[in-house]
Every structure is written in structure tokens, then in C-alpha cells.
Design an enzyme around this catalytic site. Sequence first.
Site, PDB file in Angstrom:
ATOM      1  N   TYR A  10       0.798  -1.218   0.000  1.00 48.54           N
ATOM      2  CA  TYR A  10       0.000   0.000   0.000  1.00 48.54           C
ATOM      3  C   TYR A  10       0.834   1.273   0.000  1.00 48.54           C
ATOM      4  O   TYR A  10       0.344   2.345  -0.377  1.00 48.54           O
ATOM      5  CB  TYR A  10      -0.951   0.007   1.201  1.00 48.54           C
ATOM      6  CG  TYR A  10      -2.117  -0.949   1.038  1.00 48.54           C
ATOM      7  CD1 TYR A  10      -3.269  -0.555   0.366  1.00 48.54           C
ATOM      8  CD2 TYR A  10      -2.055  -2.250   1.515  1.00 48.54           C
ATOM      9  CE1 TYR A  10      -4.334  -1.421   0.191  1.00 48.54           C
ATOM     10  CE2 TYR A  10      -3.109  -3.133   1.355  1.00 48.54           C
ATOM     11  CZ  TYR A  10      -4.247  -2.706   0.692  1.00 48.54           C
ATOM     12  OH  TYR A  10      -5.295  -3.570   0.514  1.00 48.54           O
ATOM     13  N   ILE A  11       2.087   1.206   0.443  1.00 47.33           N
ATOM     14  CA  ILE A  11       2.966   2.374   0.425  1.00 47.33           C
ATOM     15  C   ILE A  11       4.021   2.253  -0.668  1.00 47.33           C
ATOM     16  O   ILE A  11       4.260   3.192  -1.431  1.00 47.33           O
ATOM     17  CB  ILE A  11       3.655   2.561   1.797  1.00 47.33           C
ATOM     18  CG1 ILE A  11       2.607   2.752   2.894  1.00 47.33           C
ATOM     19  CG2 ILE A  11       4.616   3.748   1.753  1.00 47.33           C
ATOM     20  CD1 ILE A  11       1.676   3.922   2.678  1.00 47.33           C
ATOM     21  N   ASP A  30       9.417  -7.367  -4.592  1.00 43.49           N
ATOM     22  CA  ASP A  30       8.464  -8.000  -3.686  1.00 43.49           C
ATOM     23  C   ASP A  30       8.736  -9.502  -3.653  1.00 43.49           C
ATOM     24  O   ASP A  30       9.222 -10.070  -4.632  1.00 43.49           O
ATOM     25  CB  ASP A  30       7.024  -7.731  -4.132  1.00 43.49           C
ATOM     26  CG  ASP A  30       6.027  -7.870  -2.987  1.00 43.49           C
ATOM     27  OD1 ASP A  30       5.660  -6.843  -2.394  1.00 43.49           O
ATOM     28  OD2 ASP A  30       5.619  -9.015  -2.688  1.00 43.49           O
ATOM     29  N   THR A  82       5.828  -3.892   9.460  1.00 40.52           N
ATOM     30  CA  THR A  82       6.421  -4.024  10.798  1.00 40.52           C
ATOM     31  C   THR A  82       5.316  -4.364  11.790  1.00 40.52           C
ATOM     32  O   THR A  82       4.726  -3.465  12.395  1.00 40.52           O
ATOM     33  CB  THR A  82       7.134  -2.732  11.231  1.00 40.52           C
ATOM     34  OG1 THR A  82       6.294  -1.605  10.944  1.00 40.52           O
ATOM     35  CG2 THR A  82       8.454  -2.566  10.520  1.00 40.52           C
ATOM     36  N   LYS A 203       6.487   9.773  14.049  1.00 40.70           N
ATOM     37  CA  LYS A 203       5.502   8.960  13.316  1.00 40.70           C
ATOM     38  C   LYS A 203       4.663   8.126  14.269  1.00 40.70           C
ATOM     39  O   LYS A 203       3.435   8.040  14.137  1.00 40.70           O
ATOM     40  CB  LYS A 203       6.221   8.056  12.309  1.00 40.70           C
ATOM     41  CG  LYS A 203       5.303   7.022  11.624  1.00 40.70           C
ATOM     42  CD  LYS A 203       4.148   7.691  10.895  1.00 40.70           C
ATOM     43  CE  LYS A 203       3.092   6.692  10.438  1.00 40.70           C
ATOM     44  NZ  LYS A 203       3.532   5.782   9.405  1.00 40.70           N
ATOM     45  N   ARG A 243     -12.480  24.495  20.867  1.00 44.37           N
ATOM     46  CA  ARG A 243     -11.224  23.780  21.149  1.00 44.37           C
ATOM     47  C   ARG A 243     -11.456  22.304  21.479  1.00 44.37           C
ATOM     48  O   ARG A 243     -10.609  21.659  22.096  1.00 44.37           O
ATOM     49  CB  ARG A 243     -10.481  24.466  22.305  1.00 44.37           C
ATOM     50  CG  ARG A 243      -9.904  25.821  21.908  1.00 44.37           C
ATOM     51  CD  ARG A 243      -9.272  26.558  23.057  1.00 44.37           C
ATOM     52  NE  ARG A 243     -10.225  26.942  24.085  1.00 44.37           N
ATOM     53  CZ  ARG A 243     -11.039  27.997  24.002  1.00 44.37           C
ATOM     54  NH1 ARG A 243     -11.010  28.765  22.910  1.00 44.37           N
ATOM     55  NH2 ARG A 243     -11.867  28.286  24.970  1.00 44.37           N
ATOM     56  N   GLY A 254      -8.527  -0.466  13.179  1.00 43.00           N
ATOM     57  CA  GLY A 254      -7.790  -1.369  12.301  1.00 43.00           C
ATOM     58  C   GLY A 254      -6.683  -0.652  11.571  1.00 43.00           C
ATOM     59  O   GLY A 254      -6.332   0.484  11.881  1.00 43.00           O
ATOM     60  N   CYS A 257      -1.326   0.874  10.995  1.00 43.31           N
ATOM     61  CA  CYS A 257      -0.687   1.969  11.732  1.00 43.31           C
ATOM     62  C   CYS A 257      -1.281   2.143  13.127  1.00 43.31           C
ATOM     63  O   CYS A 257      -0.637   1.860  14.120  1.00 43.31           O
ATOM     64  CB  CYS A 257      -0.804   3.268  10.937  1.00 43.31           C
ATOM     65  SG  CYS A 257       0.159   3.278   9.417  1.00 43.31           S
ATOM     66  N   LYS A 316     -11.175   0.508   6.624  1.00 38.94           N
ATOM     67  CA  LYS A 316     -11.424   1.891   6.247  1.00 38.94           C
ATOM     68  C   LYS A 316     -12.335   1.949   5.039  1.00 38.94           C
ATOM     69  O   LYS A 316     -12.210   1.146   4.109  1.00 38.94           O
ATOM     70  CB  LYS A 316     -10.106   2.597   5.939  1.00 38.94           C
ATOM     71  CG  LYS A 316     -10.278   4.075   5.645  1.00 38.94           C
ATOM     72  CD  LYS A 316      -8.966   4.800   5.655  1.00 38.94           C
ATOM     73  CE  LYS A 316      -9.203   6.293   5.499  1.00 38.94           C
ATOM     74  NZ  LYS A 316     -10.049   6.845   6.553  1.00 38.94           N
ATOM     75  N   ARG A 323      -6.316  -4.903   6.661  1.00 43.50           N
ATOM     76  CA  ARG A 323      -5.274  -5.221   7.629  1.00 43.50           C
ATOM     77  C   ARG A 323      -5.703  -4.834   9.045  1.00 43.50           C
ATOM     78  O   ARG A 323      -6.159  -3.715   9.275  1.00 43.50           O
ATOM     79  CB  ARG A 323      -3.972  -4.492   7.262  1.00 43.50           C
ATOM     80  CG  ARG A 323      -3.320  -4.995   5.987  1.00 43.50           C
ATOM     81  CD  ARG A 323      -2.113  -4.163   5.629  1.00 43.50           C
ATOM     82  NE  ARG A 323      -2.455  -2.783   5.334  1.00 43.50           N
ATOM     83  CZ  ARG A 323      -1.560  -1.823   5.084  1.00 43.50           C
ATOM     84  NH1 ARG A 323      -0.274  -2.107   5.099  1.00 43.50           N
ATOM     85  NH2 ARG A 323      -1.955  -0.595   4.819  1.00 43.50           N
TER      86      ARG A 323
END
Length: 419
Positions: A10-11, A30, A82, A203, A243, A254, A257, A316, A323
Site C-alpha cells: 500500500y505504500i 516484492d 512491521t 511517526k 477547542r 484497524g 498503523c 477503512k 489489515r
Amino acid sequence: MKICIVGQGYIGLPTAALFAKNGCEVLGVDVNEEIVDKLNQGIAHIEEPGITEAISNAVEKGHYHASLKPEEADTFIITVPTPYVKEDLSCDLSYVISACQSILPVLKKGNVVIIESTIAPMSTDEIIKPIFENEGFAIGEDLFLAHCPERVLPGQIMEELVNNNRIVGGITEECSRKAADVYRTFVEGEIIETEAKTAELSKCMENTFRDVNIALANELAKIGAEIGVNALDVIEMANKHPRVNIHSPGPGVGGHCLAIDPYFIYAKAPETAKIIKLARDTNNSMPGFVIENTGKILSKLDADAEKISVFGVAYKGNTDDARESPAFEIITGLKAAGYEIAIHDPHLDNPDYFDFDEATKDSSLVLILTDHDQFKNLDYERLSENMKTGIIFDTKNIIKEVPDEITLINYGNLYKYNK
């Protein structure tokens, strides 16, 4: 410039497409032979706006090809997964280490090596740098190593890779400068040069911030269901404060990340990162909350319920990315409770999933777990004809209005049906 990108997911694939589009010679590496074969035919294996056309054009023009093995290049970018180690919740660097080792035979002095995979703080300094130093490379002098995490949203990756700001964390200042120059090939956002450990923690904290805020919303949803208050109204009203920005509750968190990266920080300082761990525990509890309340709804509204239609497996909306999706735990739990489950997800190609009519035939409840656009305005006439009882439990809170013959339950009115 020739760029070798290890990992075409995906990246890695969108990154490869953008470098190729901007005149670079790109090799995508890959371990999956089927994926490599498809890519060399110009066929993208992920669903992402713009990616299929970009890869097809790059292959046609000779700017991109895929391989199972790295080749000599000017820059190497690592974009492999990861996961976390379940025993201690630490970052599993095995794929990153393997990817780094795979490029050793083709590395030469002057190369730039960039780790885009999300990794725990200090990983580049303590674990990745020695891999190259042990081969005789002096980091910052004849090999330039940096961590440059991706910061993009599925469904908008091609756009955000270009326009979002980019953090470039080098082992040395020269490493940062060299890596930043690589991204200037196509990045139009601000490129922020820093040190590797700062980029790593930044990150992880970006995703942790969102995970903690989602946990707060999910906890509020649970409180509303328990004490009899419309949690969605509370969120809407509270967010009118200039605020306050409470996130939207859901069935769990999910993705590769938010559901993983907070653990990387927690594992480094478990006695200190208590809020981070509690947020993870809260979000991990949501599939159980959905399973429990689905059972309560059906026992109250349909005592003879046998079949549940699950709408959405992707974590999403409007993507095929499943994932770490909480849907899998929910489906497993409902099956264990004795329900027949029919899954419908128009973004996922799976022979075990059903179309709209098959999924809803003789069903007692539609359980919405993904905010696909197709689910926001359902064909309620077909739904009423197909279903045994017209009940929708919308855990993504995306349906605003239904006809009288449909019962809509969400985190706002759940307390009316879970006693």
C-alpha cells in the site's frame, strides 16, 4: 536516478509509481511472485485511486519494472511491514532486517538507503545502522541512511504522498540532506530534516494521538450505552466548542498503523506509557462490545434470529484494506455465538463473500462495520423484501435516516435496545 523500492504494498507501490512518473528508473521488489508478475503487466494489486493508471503508464514507458530481487541503484527505499511481537508488544523488525540484508550484495558507495516502514524509536541507530556498518560502510560518508516515515491516508495515498509534509530523519545531517533531495523529486509539501530517532517517535506519536482520541470516543459510546445517554448527540454538541474535537466511535481500530504503532512506544517505556496502553486496551475491547450488543439487540427484537448480514470487512471506507480490521474478530465471535454470518463488502474480492441480495436474504440484522459510501444510502425497499426482520446496527454511525419499516440502531440510541 535509479530507485529500488523493497516492498510493493500500500505504500511501496504508490511511491514507486510517483518516482516513475517523475522520470526515475524504478525497480519494485516484492517476495510475492504473483504480485511481481501482475505488476510487470501493468496491473496493480491494490485498490487505490490513480494507482492502476500510474503503474500501467510507467510499465508502458519503461520507467518501472518489478522483480523478486534487488538490483544496483542510486537509492534504496524499504517499505515492508512491521508487525508487533505479541509477547512484549515490541516492534518486529524481522522484515526490515531481511530487506536491508537483501540489498547488501548490490550496495555501493554513495548510495542512499531510506527506511519508510514505521519502526520503534532508536531502531535505525541501534539495529539498522549496524547492518551496513558491519559491511564496511561509513554511515554519513559513503552510505547515507535515513528514516522517512509515510504519513498518508488510504484512499488518498497518491495525492497525499505529493502534498503532505515529509519528515526526513538521518543518522547524520548529510544523511538527512541526501534523503531529502530524493523526495524533492515529487514531494510538494514541506520536507522537514531531523535526526532518525526524532522521526521515528514523531511517526509513532502521530498514530498514537489518533488512537488515544478514538479510544476516548469509544469509551464515551460505552458510557452512553450504560447510563442511557445519546453519545452521538454528546459528541456533536461538545464539538461545537472551538477547542474540542472528539473523534467518532466505531467497532474498533484497524489498519497497519493505528492498531500497531502505539505499542512500539509502550514497549520502550511500559511503566510510563500508561495512557497509550489503556487507549489500546479500550479500542481492542470494541469488537467484544459489538458482539455483546448485537446479541442483546437480537434477543430483544428477534428471538428466532439465526442469520446476520455483516456489511464491510475493510477497516477503512472505500478501500480494500482489511489489515488488522476489527471485523474479523467480530465475525469470529458472532459465529462462535451460533449465528450464521453472510459477509458483503463491495471493495473486497473474496469467493466466500456475498452480493447484497444473497447477504441479506432471510437475515435478522445488518451489521455495518465499514463506512463504505455504498452503505450510507442502502436500497431499503430491497432490504425489507429480503430480510426476515429489518434491523440495522450501524457501528460506524453513517446512516442518518431510514424508512419506518427499518429499525436503525447506532451508538446514539443503543441504550434503548441493550437492556
